[in-house]
Design a protein around this motif. Structure first.
Motif, mmCIF file in Angstrom:
data_model
loop_
_atom_site.group_PDB
_atom_site.id
_atom_site.type_symbol
_atom_site.label_atom_id
_atom_site.label_comp_id
_atom_site.label_asym_id
_atom_site.label_seq_id
_atom_site.Cartn_x
_atom_site.Cartn_y
_atom_site.Cartn_z
ATOM 1 N N LEU A 19 31.660 -38.296 -15.100
ATOM 2 C CA LEU A 19 31.465 -39.699 -15.448
ATOM 3 C C LEU A 19 31.991 -40.613 -14.345
ATOM 4 O O LEU A 19 31.363 -41.603 -13.992
ATOM 5 C CB LEU A 19 32.156 -40.027 -16.770
ATOM 6 C CG LEU A 19 31.406 -39.625 -18.040
ATOM 7 C CD1 LEU A 19 32.306 -39.786 -19.253
ATOM 8 C CD2 LEU A 19 30.161 -40.457 -18.206
ATOM 9 N N ARG A 20 33.150 -40.294 -13.795
ATOM 10 C CA ARG A 20 33.748 -41.135 -12.761
ATOM 11 C C ARG A 20 32.987 -41.054 -11.439
ATOM 12 O O ARG A 20 32.925 -42.017 -10.697
ATOM 13 C CB ARG A 20 35.197 -40.756 -12.531
ATOM 14 C CG ARG A 20 36.069 -41.145 -13.694
ATOM 15 C CD ARG A 20 37.505 -41.204 -13.249
ATOM 16 N NE ARG A 20 38.322 -41.662 -14.345
ATOM 17 C CZ ARG A 20 38.887 -42.865 -14.373
ATOM 18 N NH1 ARG A 20 38.718 -43.679 -13.376
ATOM 19 N NH2 ARG A 20 39.621 -43.214 -15.387
ATOM 20 N N SER A 21 32.413 -39.892 -11.143
ATOM 21 C CA SER A 21 31.686 -39.749 -9.882
ATOM 22 C C SER A 21 30.270 -40.297 -9.973
ATOM 23 O O SER A 21 29.594 -40.392 -8.958
ATOM 24 C CB SER A 21 31.645 -38.282 -9.458
ATOM 25 O OG SER A 21 30.824 -37.549 -10.341
ATOM 26 N N HIS A 28 23.893 -39.214 -21.259
ATOM 27 C CA HIS A 28 23.814 -37.756 -21.080
ATOM 28 C C HIS A 28 24.990 -37.064 -21.779
ATOM 29 O O HIS A 28 24.822 -35.999 -22.385
ATOM 30 C CB HIS A 28 23.821 -37.397 -19.596
ATOM 31 C CG HIS A 28 22.661 -37.957 -18.850
ATOM 32 N ND1 HIS A 28 22.749 -38.325 -17.541
ATOM 33 C CD2 HIS A 28 21.389 -38.230 -19.221
ATOM 34 C CE1 HIS A 28 21.589 -38.791 -17.126
ATOM 35 N NE2 HIS A 28 20.743 -38.743 -18.150
ATOM 36 N N ALA A 29 26.167 -37.660 -21.651
ATOM 37 C CA ALA A 29 27.353 -37.089 -22.299
ATOM 38 C C ALA A 29 27.189 -37.092 -23.815
ATOM 39 O O ALA A 29 27.555 -36.122 -24.487
ATOM 40 C CB ALA A 29 28.595 -37.862 -21.894
ATOM 41 N N LEU A 30 26.645 -38.153 -24.365
ATOM 42 C CA LEU A 30 26.438 -38.214 -25.815
ATOM 43 C C LEU A 30 25.434 -37.166 -26.288
ATOM 44 O O LEU A 30 25.621 -36.548 -27.338
ATOM 45 C CB LEU A 30 25.985 -39.611 -26.228
ATOM 46 C CG LEU A 30 27.038 -40.699 -26.122
ATOM 47 C CD1 LEU A 30 26.426 -42.046 -26.450
ATOM 48 C CD2 LEU A 30 28.209 -40.409 -27.025
ATOM 49 N N VAL A 31 24.397 -36.956 -25.522
ATOM 50 C CA VAL A 31 23.420 -35.922 -25.872
ATOM 51 C C VAL A 31 24.077 -34.545 -25.865
ATOM 52 O O VAL A 31 23.848 -33.724 -26.757
ATOM 53 C CB VAL A 31 22.211 -35.962 -24.913
ATOM 54 C CG1 VAL A 31 21.326 -34.745 -25.078
ATOM 55 C CG2 VAL A 31 21.408 -37.229 -25.138
ATOM 56 N N VAL A 33 27.259 -33.885 -26.381
ATOM 57 C CA VAL A 33 28.163 -33.811 -27.528
ATOM 58 C C VAL A 33 27.383 -33.545 -28.801
ATOM 59 O O VAL A 33 27.766 -32.689 -29.620
ATOM 60 C CB VAL A 33 28.987 -35.113 -27.646
ATOM 61 C CG1 VAL A 33 29.704 -35.198 -28.977
ATOM 62 C CG2 VAL A 33 29.980 -35.203 -26.510
ATOM 63 N N LEU A 34 26.284 -34.246 -28.997
ATOM 64 C CA LEU A 34 25.462 -34.032 -30.186
ATOM 65 C C LEU A 34 24.891 -32.612 -30.215
ATOM 66 O O LEU A 34 24.851 -31.976 -31.267
ATOM 67 C CB LEU A 34 24.329 -35.048 -30.242
ATOM 68 C CG LEU A 34 24.746 -36.470 -30.570
ATOM 69 C CD1 LEU A 34 23.550 -37.405 -30.461
ATOM 70 C CD2 LEU A 34 25.358 -36.537 -31.952
ATOM 71 N N LEU A 35 24.473 -32.107 -29.059
ATOM 72 C CA LEU A 35 23.984 -30.731 -28.987
ATOM 73 C C LEU A 35 25.072 -29.753 -29.403
ATOM 74 O O LEU A 35 24.818 -28.808 -30.156
ATOM 75 C CB LEU A 35 23.511 -30.409 -27.572
ATOM 76 C CG LEU A 35 23.104 -28.958 -27.323
ATOM 77 C CD1 LEU A 35 21.885 -28.602 -28.151
ATOM 78 C CD2 LEU A 35 22.866 -28.719 -25.861
ATOM 79 N N GLY A 36 26.294 -29.993 -28.959
ATOM 80 C CA GLY A 36 27.404 -29.114 -29.332
ATOM 81 C C GLY A 36 27.674 -29.127 -30.823
ATOM 82 O O GLY A 36 27.888 -28.084 -31.436
ATOM 83 N N PHE A 37 27.646 -30.320 -31.424
ATOM 84 C CA PHE A 37 27.872 -30.403 -32.866
ATOM 85 C C PHE A 37 26.770 -29.709 -33.652
ATOM 86 O O PHE A 37 27.031 -28.973 -34.609
ATOM 87 C CB PHE A 37 27.978 -31.860 -33.319
ATOM 88 C CG PHE A 37 29.332 -32.459 -33.077
ATOM 89 C CD1 PHE A 37 30.462 -31.927 -33.673
ATOM 90 C CD2 PHE A 37 29.474 -33.549 -32.253
ATOM 91 C CE1 PHE A 37 31.706 -32.473 -33.454
ATOM 92 C CE2 PHE A 37 30.713 -34.113 -32.021
ATOM 93 C CZ PHE A 37 31.835 -33.568 -32.628
ATOM 94 N N PHE A 38 25.523 -29.925 -33.250
ATOM 95 C CA PHE A 38 24.423 -29.281 -33.963
ATOM 96 C C PHE A 38 24.425 -27.775 -33.739
ATOM 97 O O PHE A 38 24.129 -27.000 -34.641
ATOM 98 C CB PHE A 38 23.087 -29.880 -33.541
ATOM 99 C CG PHE A 38 22.835 -31.232 -34.129
ATOM 100 C CD1 PHE A 38 22.839 -31.421 -35.501
ATOM 101 C CD2 PHE A 38 22.609 -32.312 -33.312
ATOM 102 C CE1 PHE A 38 22.621 -32.669 -36.039
ATOM 103 C CE2 PHE A 38 22.388 -33.566 -33.843
ATOM 104 C CZ PHE A 38 22.390 -33.746 -35.220
ATOM 105 N N LEU A 39 24.763 -27.337 -32.550
ATOM 106 C CA LEU A 39 24.811 -25.903 -32.250
ATOM 107 C C LEU A 39 25.927 -25.214 -33.028
ATOM 108 O O LEU A 39 25.781 -24.074 -33.459
ATOM 109 C CB LEU A 39 24.997 -25.697 -30.750
ATOM 110 C CG LEU A 39 24.785 -24.301 -30.202
ATOM 111 C CD1 LEU A 39 23.373 -23.839 -30.495
ATOM 112 C CD2 LEU A 39 25.028 -24.284 -28.718
ATOM 113 N N ALA A 40 27.035 -25.917 -33.232
ATOM 114 C CA ALA A 40 28.162 -25.338 -33.967
ATOM 115 C C ALA A 40 27.826 -25.114 -35.441
ATOM 116 O O ALA A 40 28.440 -24.270 -36.087
ATOM 117 C CB ALA A 40 29.378 -26.240 -33.856
#
Length: 64
Positions: A19-21, A28-31, A33-40
């Motif tokens: 994010l800083r670079s 993209h980060a939110l997508v 995170v959402l992928l991780g929650f749905f995958l879990a």
């Protein structure tokens, strides 16, 4: 549990660096995170957790 916390911290650090670079946008980060929650919540989650545990075991058994 220690492996998942370590992986979580690694992913957080990588996300902050990206994010800083400017290589990772907030959307993209939110997508991700959402992928991780749905995958879990799927039936694939135990397989992924087992794969991460096995990989961590292999990496920890390597002697430099």
């Amino acid at each position: 549990m220690a492996v998942s916390i370590s992986v979580l911290l690694l992913l957080v650090v990588l996300s902050v660096v990206f994010l800083r670079s400017g290589g990772l946008k907030i959307s993209h980060a939110l997508v991700c995170v959402l992928l991780g929650f749905f995958l879990a919540s799927t039936s694939v989650a135990p397989t992924i957790a087992d794969g991460i545990a096995v990989t961590a075991g292999v990496v920890s058994s390597i002697n430099p």
